[in-house]
Scaffold this motif. Structure first.
Motif, PDB file in Angstrom:
ATOM      1  N   ARG A  79     -10.207  30.888  20.983  1.00  9.15           N
ATOM      2  CA  ARG A  79     -11.618  31.002  20.630  1.00  9.15           C
ATOM      3  C   ARG A  79     -12.392  31.450  21.865  1.00  9.15           C
ATOM      4  NH1 ARG A  79     -13.301  25.708  17.261  1.00  9.15           N
ATOM      5  NH2 ARG A  79     -15.216  26.932  17.067  1.00  9.15           N
ATOM      6  N   LYS A  80     -13.508  32.117  21.640  1.00  9.43           N
ATOM      7  CA  LYS A  80     -14.235  32.729  22.749  1.00  9.43           C
ATOM      8  C   LYS A  80     -14.771  31.706  23.750  1.00  9.43           C
ATOM      9  CE  LYS A  80     -15.245  36.851  20.064  1.00  9.43           C
ATOM     10  NZ  LYS A  80     -16.245  37.678  19.349  1.00  9.43           N
ATOM     11  N   LYS A 131      -3.504  23.956  26.700  1.00  8.87           N
ATOM     12  CA  LYS A 131      -2.800  23.349  25.571  1.00  8.87           C
ATOM     13  C   LYS A 131      -2.569  24.462  24.558  1.00  8.87           C
ATOM     14  CE  LYS A 131      -1.209  19.866  23.059  1.00  8.87           C
ATOM     15  NZ  LYS A 131      -0.021  19.068  23.478  1.00  8.87           N
ATOM     16  N   LEU A 132      -1.342  24.933  24.465  1.00 11.12           N
ATOM     17  CA  LEU A 132      -0.994  26.039  23.579  1.00 11.12           C
ATOM     18  C   LEU A 132      -0.202  25.539  22.383  1.00 11.12           C
ATOM     19  CD1 LEU A 132       0.102  28.638  26.302  1.00 11.12           C
ATOM     20  CD2 LEU A 132      -2.099  28.522  25.115  1.00 11.12           C
ATOM     21  N   GLY A 133      -0.226  26.287  21.303  1.00  7.58           N
ATOM     22  CA  GLY A 133       0.499  25.889  20.101  1.00  7.58           C
ATOM     23  C   GLY A 133       1.192  27.069  19.449  1.00  7.58           C
ATOM     24  N   LEU A 190      -6.373  25.781  15.862  1.00 10.58           N
ATOM     25  CA  LEU A 190      -7.194  26.630  16.722  1.00 10.58           C
ATOM     26  C   LEU A 190      -8.667  26.523  16.313  1.00 10.58           C
ATOM     27  CD1 LEU A 190      -7.275  28.862  18.940  1.00 10.58           C
ATOM     28  CD2 LEU A 190      -7.080  30.527  17.066  1.00 10.58           C
ATOM     29  N   LYS A 191      -8.915  26.588  15.000  1.00  8.66           N
ATOM     30  CA  LYS A 191     -10.285  26.479  14.485  1.00  8.66           C
ATOM     31  C   LYS A 191     -10.917  25.147  14.865  1.00  8.66           C
ATOM     32  CE  LYS A 191     -10.076  29.317  10.274  1.00  8.66           C
ATOM     33  NZ  LYS A 191     -10.153  29.260   8.788  1.00  8.66           N
ATOM     34  N   ASN A 192     -10.137  24.092  14.791  1.00  9.37           N
ATOM     35  CA  ASN A 192     -10.653  22.741  15.017  1.00  9.37           C
ATOM     36  C   ASN A 192     -10.715  22.347  16.492  1.00  9.37           C
ATOM     37  OD1 ASN A 192     -10.815  22.458  12.233  1.00  9.37           O
ATOM     38  ND2 ASN A 192      -8.757  21.562  12.074  1.00  9.37           N
ATOM     39  N   ASP A 237     -14.756  33.504  15.627  1.00  9.04           N
ATOM     40  CA  ASP A 237     -15.106  33.492  17.046  1.00  9.04           C
ATOM     41  C   ASP A 237     -13.879  33.507  17.949  1.00  9.04           C
ATOM     42  OD1 ASP A 237     -14.225  30.951  16.467  1.00  9.04           O
ATOM     43  OD2 ASP A 237     -15.703  29.930  17.721  1.00  9.04           O
ATOM     44  N   ALA A 238     -12.776  34.057  17.431  1.00 13.43           N
ATOM     45  CA  ALA A 238     -11.538  34.124  18.211  1.00 13.43           C
ATOM     46  C   ALA A 238     -11.334  35.520  18.781  1.00 13.43           C
ATOM     47  CB  ALA A 238     -10.341  33.726  17.364  1.00 13.43           C
TER      48      ALA A 238
END
Length: 308
Positions: free
Chosen positions: A167-168, A185-187, A221-223, A246-247
């Motif tokens: 996200r930006k 923190k990556l997923g 990612l959204k959350n 907003d990504a």
């Protein structure tokens, strides 16, 4: 020691013996084993050159192929079926890169659109040990030596690059190097080369988040549960264009210097269809069909800065 030779056979008996031997040799050739798929390249390997491909395709017709259902070919993929690989979560509509490739392979083998049957197959089940409920599976499965232990692969139908989406407002939104990602923190989805890229290339200080499905990674990612997720490049552009407003695509990972990562069609280990399906993919690459379909369905995923 040689045995005592019997009297020479009569001409009729000799002719019958020659005919019997010829028939046996023909049967042996027809029952040849699947070609070696040790090369991940889309180009034919020395073991599957023009003469070998011609021999393999001689009997590659819808009427003679040993598919699960006579006269039909069963294609597996996951549910949901993600853009831009599929369109509207409907693999059977022929839209999206992988749906279009599946129908192109089927057509190359002599099956019309009405003879293609779709089967839901979870991603990890496609290459797990055991008998499959599909003739071939198409679901962004990267060819690897480890997976080749349990399944067959066609030559690659797509050359893959992995990318980071954030996200930006994320701490890594402006990352330009691998070092910029190390504290993030990556997923990624479990069992994917996207997750392998996090653990083997980024090597972050924090344990990555692992998700059963890609849509769950997108939701995280959204959350704000993760700073960013790793996916293949076309999916990254779809996420930023249609799923998370907003990504942004932070960047893509460059070549590691080893063999290029490729998606391949998955078949049951030792499948008698492997030579024919492999020959079909090789032909579609050689005649420009794969390139044309990639331009049609993946043209938006044109570029992203390389993270070094």
């Amino acid at each position: 020691m040689s045995p005592v030779k019997p009297p020479p056979p009569s001409r009729p008996a000799l002719a019958a013996a020659v005919l019997l031997l010829s028939t046996a040799l023909t049967a042996a050739v027809a029952g040849c084993s699947p070609q070696d798929d040790s090369s991940a390249s889309g180009a034919p390997s020395p073991a599957s050159g023009t003469s070998a491909t011609s021999a393999a395709t001689a009997s590659c017709t819808a009427a003679t192929l040993p598919t699960r259902t006579a006269g039909r070919i069963t294609v597996g993929t996951d549910n949901p079926a993600y853009e831009p690989w599929f369109s509207d979560d409907k693999p059977a509509n022929g839209k999206g890169y992988e749906s279009a490739v599946a129908y192109a392979v089927a057509r190359q083998l002599g099956f019309g659109p009405g003879q293609v049957v779709w089967q839901t197959v979870p991603f990890n089940s496609a290459f797990s040990p055991g008998v499959k409920n599909f003739d071939f599976d198409i679901n962004q499965v990267s060819i690897s030596d480890e997976r080749k232990k349990t399944v067959d692969f066609s030559p690659g139908y797509y050359d893959v690059r992995q990318a980071v989406v954030a996200r930006k407002g994320s701490p890594i939104a402006g990352a330009t190097t691998l070092a910029d990602l190390r504290q993030a923190k990556l997923g990624a989805q479990v069992g994917t080369t996207s997750l392998d890229t996090i653990t083997g290339v980024v090597k972050p200080a924090r344990q990555p988040a692992v998700f059963q499905r890609n849509d769950l990674a997108v939701a995280a990612l959204k959350n704000g549960q993760v700073d960013g997720i790793v996916v293949d490049l076309p999916t990254a552009f779809y996420i930023t264009g249609a799923q998370v407003q907003d990504a942004k695509v932070v960047g893509q990972f460059g070549s590691s210097g080893g063999p290029a990562e490729q998606f391949g069609l998955v078949l049951d280990k030792g499948s008698r269809l492997t030579p024919c399906v492999s020959a079909a993919v090789t032909q579609l690459r050689a005649d420009g069909t794969l390139a044309a379909l990639e331009k049609q369905w993946l043209s938006d995923a044109v570029d992203a800065p390389v993270l070094k």
